[in-house]
Design an enzyme around this catalytic site. Structure first.
Site, PDB file in Angstrom:
ATOM      1  N   TYR A   1       0.812  -1.215   0.000  1.00 27.40           N
ATOM      2  CA  TYR A   1       0.000   0.000   0.000  1.00 27.40           C
ATOM      3  C   TYR A   1       0.851   1.274   0.000  1.00 27.40           C
ATOM      4  O   TYR A   1       0.324   2.378  -0.060  1.00 27.40           O
ATOM      5  CB  TYR A   1      -0.888   0.024   1.259  1.00 27.40           C
ATOM      6  CG  TYR A   1      -0.068  -0.125   2.519  1.00 27.40           C
ATOM      7  CD1 TYR A   1       0.552   0.973   3.100  1.00 27.40           C
ATOM      8  CD2 TYR A   1       0.135  -1.371   3.094  1.00 27.40           C
ATOM      9  CE1 TYR A   1       1.359   0.832   4.234  1.00 27.40           C
ATOM     10  CE2 TYR A   1       0.922  -1.525   4.210  1.00 27.40           C
ATOM     11  CZ  TYR A   1       1.530  -0.418   4.778  1.00 27.40           C
ATOM     12  OH  TYR A   1       2.327  -0.558   5.876  1.00 27.40           O
ATOM     13  N   GLY A   2       2.191   1.115   0.079  1.00 27.87           N
ATOM     14  CA  GLY A   2       3.057   2.289   0.246  1.00 27.87           C
ATOM     15  C   GLY A   2       4.106   2.411  -0.839  1.00 27.87           C
ATOM     16  O   GLY A   2       3.800   2.425  -2.028  1.00 27.87           O
ATOM     17  N   THR A   3       5.367   2.462  -0.420  1.00 25.92           N
ATOM     18  CA  THR A   3       6.463   2.747  -1.352  1.00 25.92           C
ATOM     19  C   THR A   3       6.781   1.591  -2.291  1.00 25.92           C
ATOM     20  O   THR A   3       7.554   1.768  -3.228  1.00 25.92           O
ATOM     21  CB  THR A   3       7.739   3.137  -0.589  1.00 25.92           C
ATOM     22  OG1 THR A   3       8.214   2.012   0.161  1.00 25.92           O
ATOM     23  CG2 THR A   3       7.505   4.329   0.324  1.00 25.92           C
ATOM     24  N   LEU A   4       6.184   0.417  -2.078  1.00 26.61           N
ATOM     25  CA  LEU A   4       6.426  -0.731  -2.959  1.00 26.61           C
ATOM     26  C   LEU A   4       5.421  -0.811  -4.114  1.00 26.61           C
ATOM     27  O   LEU A   4       5.550  -1.652  -4.994  1.00 26.61           O
ATOM     28  CB  LEU A   4       6.399  -2.036  -2.155  1.00 26.61           C
ATOM     29  CG  LEU A   4       7.539  -2.222  -1.153  1.00 26.61           C
ATOM     30  CD1 LEU A   4       7.238  -3.372  -0.196  1.00 26.61           C
ATOM     31  CD2 LEU A   4       8.864  -2.463  -1.866  1.00 26.61           C
TER      32      LEU A   4
ATOM     33  N   GLU B   1      11.119  -4.698   5.621  1.00 26.61           N
ATOM     34  CA  GLU B   1      10.100  -4.048   6.451  1.00 26.61           C
ATOM     35  C   GLU B   1      10.431  -4.085   7.952  1.00 26.61           C
ATOM     36  O   GLU B   1       9.653  -3.614   8.765  1.00 26.61           O
ATOM     37  CB  GLU B   1       8.730  -4.687   6.207  1.00 26.61           C
ATOM     38  CG  GLU B   1       8.246  -4.607   4.770  1.00 26.61           C
ATOM     39  CD  GLU B   1       7.856  -3.203   4.313  1.00 26.61           C
ATOM     40  OE1 GLU B   1       8.121  -2.228   5.040  1.00 26.61           O
ATOM     41  OE2 GLU B   1       7.291  -3.084   3.221  1.00 26.61           O
TER      42      GLU B   1
END
Length: 196
Positions: A47-50, A122
């Site tokens: 849901y983020g930087t990936l 992570e």
């Protein structure tokens, strides 16, 4: 006359060695065939930087990290606070079900090697924790092996990296439905390479 059995034994031994050599030359390929078809694959929701178009997306397809395949766009069935925090403007999904928004993201199928990479990337278990989350499929693009392709609106499960180890003020930070490092919030993610 004792030479006969001895010659037959030597001949049998040479044939056995030839068969073994032939098998070794050809069967050494079999583990790879089975590996590719039997490797466990996990579904991971990012849901983020990936996500596509975000600063760490390239890590999903950097071959030394393992294998990843895009499956679908989806959103969480429950609301969660997705906040941008820390001096590096990192997106965190706080494990507080019922608060925030239904978070938008992407589902990937990853092999064990990629899952181990993601766990390390992570910061499992101190920074994030990997848990299962229920997701509503928006659009399924990936291949399904022997299963029916999930339709829009159907519910599936995947691993997600969320956190219970957040600072006390983080739940009061602005919460986002969809993360974009380059968004109007002005909190651009600081890449690991750019940190001191």
């Amino acid at each position: 006359m004792w030479f006969g059995p001895m010659i037959r034994s030597i001949h049998f031994l040479k044939q056995t060695q030839l068969v073994n050599r032939t098998l070794n030359n050809h069967l050494h390929l079999i583990p790879e065939v089975f590996l590719h078809s039997c490797v466990r694959m996990a579904h991971v929701f990012v849901y983020g930087t990936l996500k596509k178009g975000q600063p760490n997306y390239f890590r999903m397809f950097h071959s030394p990290n393992g294998k990843a395949e895009f499956l679908a766009s989806a959103c969480t069935t429950e609301k969660y606070p997705l906040v941008i925090a820390s001096e590096y403007n990192i997106p965190f999904l706080l494990n507080i079900p019922g608060q925030g928004h239904r978070v938008q993201g992407e589902i990937y199928k990853v092999d064990d090697q990629m899952l181990k990479f993601l766990d390390a990337f992570e910061g499992i278990p101190t920074m994030y924790q990997r848990t299962l989350v229920k997701l509503e499929v928006k659009e399924w693009k990936g291949q399904t092996e022997g299963e029916e392709t999930p339709s829009p609106g159907s519910i599936t499960e995947a691993f997600v990296y969320s956190t219970t180890t957040y600072k006390p003020d983080w739940p009061s930070l602005p919460s986002y439905e969809s993360y974009d490092s380059y968004g109007d919030h002005g909190l651009k993610y600081v890449t690991r390479e750019a940190r001191d």
